[in-house]
Enzyme design. Structure first.
Site, PDB file in Angstrom:
ATOM      1  N   GLY A 163      -9.764   2.201  -0.813  1.00  0.00           N
ATOM      2  CA  GLY A 163     -11.001   2.156  -0.031  1.00  0.00           C
ATOM      3  C   GLY A 163     -12.232   1.904  -0.876  1.00  0.00           C
ATOM      4  O   GLY A 163     -13.185   1.286  -0.396  1.00  0.00           O
ATOM      5  N   HIS A 178      -7.935 -10.208  -8.610  1.00  0.00           N
ATOM      6  CA  HIS A 178      -7.503  -9.297  -7.542  1.00  0.00           C
ATOM      7  C   HIS A 178      -8.590  -9.253  -6.460  1.00  0.00           C
ATOM      8  O   HIS A 178      -9.767  -9.045  -6.755  1.00  0.00           O
ATOM      9  CB  HIS A 178      -7.298  -7.917  -8.165  1.00  0.00           C
ATOM     10  N   MET A 220     -10.534  -5.137   2.970  1.00  0.00           N
ATOM     11  CA  MET A 220     -10.584  -3.842   3.682  1.00  0.00           C
ATOM     12  C   MET A 220     -11.155  -4.036   5.074  1.00  0.00           C
ATOM     13  O   MET A 220     -12.110  -4.796   5.254  1.00  0.00           O
ATOM     14  CB  MET A 220     -11.484  -2.881   2.916  1.00  0.00           C
ATOM     15  N   MET A 262      -5.735  -4.245   2.594  1.00  0.00           N
ATOM     16  CA  MET A 262      -5.808  -2.848   3.041  1.00  0.00           C
ATOM     17  C   MET A 262      -6.277  -2.877   4.483  1.00  0.00           C
ATOM     18  O   MET A 262      -7.399  -2.479   4.812  1.00  0.00           O
ATOM     19  CB  MET A 262      -6.775  -2.078   2.131  1.00  0.00           C
ATOM     20  N   MET A 269      -0.597   2.417  -5.785  1.00  0.00           N
ATOM     21  CA  MET A 269      -1.993   2.845  -5.784  1.00  0.00           C
ATOM     22  C   MET A 269      -2.124   4.130  -6.601  1.00  0.00           C
ATOM     23  O   MET A 269      -1.402   5.101  -6.370  1.00  0.00           O
ATOM     24  CB  MET A 269      -2.484   3.112  -4.352  1.00  0.00           C
ATOM     25  N   ASP A 271      -3.043   0.134  -9.416  1.00  0.00           N
ATOM     26  CA  ASP A 271      -4.397  -0.172  -8.931  1.00  0.00           C
ATOM     27  C   ASP A 271      -5.184   1.102  -8.659  1.00  0.00           C
ATOM     28  O   ASP A 271      -4.804   1.898  -7.805  1.00  0.00           O
ATOM     29  CB  ASP A 271      -4.248  -0.990  -7.628  1.00  0.00           C
ATOM     30  N   GLY A 272      -6.305   1.254  -9.397  1.00  0.00           N
ATOM     31  CA  GLY A 272      -7.220   2.354  -9.138  1.00  0.00           C
ATOM     32  C   GLY A 272      -7.455   3.230 -10.351  1.00  0.00           C
ATOM     33  O   GLY A 272      -6.517   3.794 -10.912  1.00  0.00           O
ATOM     34  N   GLY A 273      -8.724   3.299 -10.784  1.00  0.00           N
ATOM     35  CA  GLY A 273      -9.078   4.195 -11.886  1.00  0.00           C
ATOM     36  C   GLY A 273      -8.550   3.761 -13.238  1.00  0.00           C
ATOM     37  O   GLY A 273      -8.446   4.579 -14.157  1.00  0.00           O
ATOM     38  N   HIS A 321      -4.942  -8.231  -1.958  1.00  0.00           N
ATOM     39  CA  HIS A 321      -4.483  -6.883  -1.584  1.00  0.00           C
ATOM     40  C   HIS A 321      -5.052  -6.547  -0.209  1.00  0.00           C
ATOM     41  O   HIS A 321      -6.235  -6.270  -0.074  1.00  0.00           O
ATOM     42  CB  HIS A 321      -4.984  -5.911  -2.671  1.00  0.00           C
ATOM     43  N   SER A 379     -10.647  -6.828 -10.440  1.00  0.00           N
ATOM     44  CA  SER A 379     -10.911  -6.801  -8.999  1.00  0.00           C
ATOM     45  C   SER A 379     -12.361  -7.176  -8.724  1.00  0.00           C
ATOM     46  O   SER A 379     -13.292  -6.474  -9.167  1.00  0.00           O
ATOM     47  CB  SER A 379     -10.646  -5.406  -8.446  1.00  0.00           C
ATOM     48  N   GLY A 409     -13.923   1.268  -5.078  1.00  0.00           N
ATOM     49  CA  GLY A 409     -13.784   1.123  -6.523  1.00  0.00           C
ATOM     50  C   GLY A 409     -14.384   2.366  -7.178  1.00  0.00           C
ATOM     51  O   GLY A 409     -15.050   3.177  -6.527  1.00  0.00           O
ATOM     52  N   ASP A 418      -9.698  -7.459  -2.980  1.00  0.00           N
ATOM     53  CA  ASP A 418      -9.473  -6.295  -2.121  1.00  0.00           C
ATOM     54  C   ASP A 418     -10.022  -6.541  -0.730  1.00  0.00           C
ATOM     55  O   ASP A 418     -11.234  -6.631  -0.536  1.00  0.00           O
ATOM     56  CB  ASP A 418     -10.159  -5.071  -2.744  1.00  0.00           C
TER      57      ASP A 418
HETATM   58  C1  DX5 Z   1      -9.200   0.404  -4.220  1.00  0.00           C
HETATM   59  C2  DX5 Z   1      -8.934  -1.052  -4.555  1.00  0.00           C
HETATM   60  C3  DX5 Z   1      -8.965  -1.301  -6.006  1.00  0.00           C
HETATM   61  C4  DX5 Z   1     -10.307  -1.072  -6.636  1.00  0.00           C
HETATM   62  C5  DX5 Z   1     -10.118  -0.776  -8.089  1.00  0.00           C
HETATM   63  O1  DX5 Z   1      -9.191   0.579  -2.862  1.00  0.00           O
HETATM   64  O2  DX5 Z   1      -7.664  -1.445  -4.063  1.00  0.00           O
HETATM   65  O3  DX5 Z   1      -8.466  -2.586  -6.330  1.00  0.00           O
HETATM   66  O4  DX5 Z   1     -11.165  -2.141  -6.499  1.00  0.00           O
HETATM   67  O5  DX5 Z   1     -11.344  -0.416  -8.621  1.00  0.00           O
HETATM   68  P1  DX5 Z   1     -11.451   0.537  -9.888  1.00  0.00           P
HETATM   69  O6  DX5 Z   1     -10.728  -0.137 -11.002  1.00  0.00           O
HETATM   70  O7  DX5 Z   1     -12.918   0.638 -10.125  1.00  0.00           O
HETATM   71  O8  DX5 Z   1     -10.808   1.859  -9.534  1.00  0.00           O
HETATM   72 ZN    ZN Z   2      -6.740  -3.385  -4.868  1.00  0.00          ZN
END
Ligand code: DX5
Ligand code: ZN
Length: 223
Positions: A141, A32, A36, A67, A136, A174-176, A65, A7, A143, A34
């Site tokens: 929101g 990817h 927002m 959001m 998710m 996606d996430g963590g 993606h 991402s 990273g 993101d």
């Molecule tokens: C969160 C995003 C993710 C984010 C992932 O809102 O949709 O794609 O960038 O970042 P990491 O891998 O650091 O959790």
């Molecule tokens: Zn994402």
């Protein structure tokens, strides 16, 4: 074989071309993006200009993606900018079926995403209409957040549905995602793993990307 989607939310934008090239050469399968809007999520990031810029940098598919609220108003802009996959949030779509058709009509693959607290049942009626299900594993929101373990159950449920129905959508998480959390996500049934901080916030994004891809590919799916 599991796929990796770094991402660019976590990338150093001053080195965007260099960093995207580095991940492309070290195992990334998608980029990817993101998007927002400061309304659906409490943060503002990129718009179509980022997508068209990335399109000039890489031939990897752009996994966009959204959001954002009212995604139906922006599908064509992102398709024109060069998105390959456009994913909208179930929670942001009053007329989800219509938005999925709109994405397909724009020539892109259609993805639907679920926040951690949204059950899989919210998208069961459209499971055979989508190309991608994005689960998710953090509240969207930002990273760099911690992986929420209970989301693994939703990945398992989606994988089970997919098997039972011989459905063709891909399961993305996606996430963590990190070297520590990736194996459990793959074993639960995730086929594409998004990673921001675990790639771009490391001393060597090249090495980080390579190691993560290797872990993804060697963490066998539990049967
Ligand atoms: C969160 C995003 C993710 C984010 C992932 O809102 O949709 O794609 O960038 O970042 P990491 O891998 O650091 O959790
Ligand atoms: Zn994402």
């Amino acid at each position: 074989m599991g796929k990796l989607a770094p991402s660019v939310l976590s990338a150093d934008l001053l080195k965007l071309r260099e960093q995207v090239t580095v991940v492309a050469e070290n195992g990334a399968d998608y980029i990817h993006v993101d998007v927002m809007d400061g309304s659906f999520v409490p943060n503002i990031s990129f718009g179509p200009v980022m997508v068209s810029t990335l399109k000039r940098i890489t031939t990897l598919p752009l996994d966009v993606h959204l959001m954002i609220q009212n995604p139906q108003n922006y599908i064509q802009n992102f398709a024109d900018a060069g998105a390959d996959i456009i994913t909208v949030h179930q929670e942001a779509c009053t007329h989800l079926d219509r938005v999925i058709s709109q994405i397909k009509a724009s020539g892109c693959q259609a993805g639907v995403s679920l926040n951690p607290a949204t059950p899989l049942s919210a998208v069961l009626p459209v499971m055979n209409a989508i190309d991608l299900l994005l689960i998710m594993s953090v509240n969207p929101g930002f990273g760099g957040q911690r992986f929420i373990p209970y989301t693994l159950e939703k990945i398992r449920e989606a994988a089970e549905f997919k098997r039972r129905d011989s459905a063709s959508f891909l399961i993305e998480v996606d996430g963590g995602i990190s070297l520590q959390t990736a194996p459990a996500a793959v074993q639960a049934g995730a086929e594409i793993l998004v990673a921001g901080n675990a790639v771009f916030k490391q001393d060597s994004p090249a090495e980080a990307c390579k190691s993560l891809k290797q872990v993804i590919q060697t963490s066998g799916r539990a049967v």
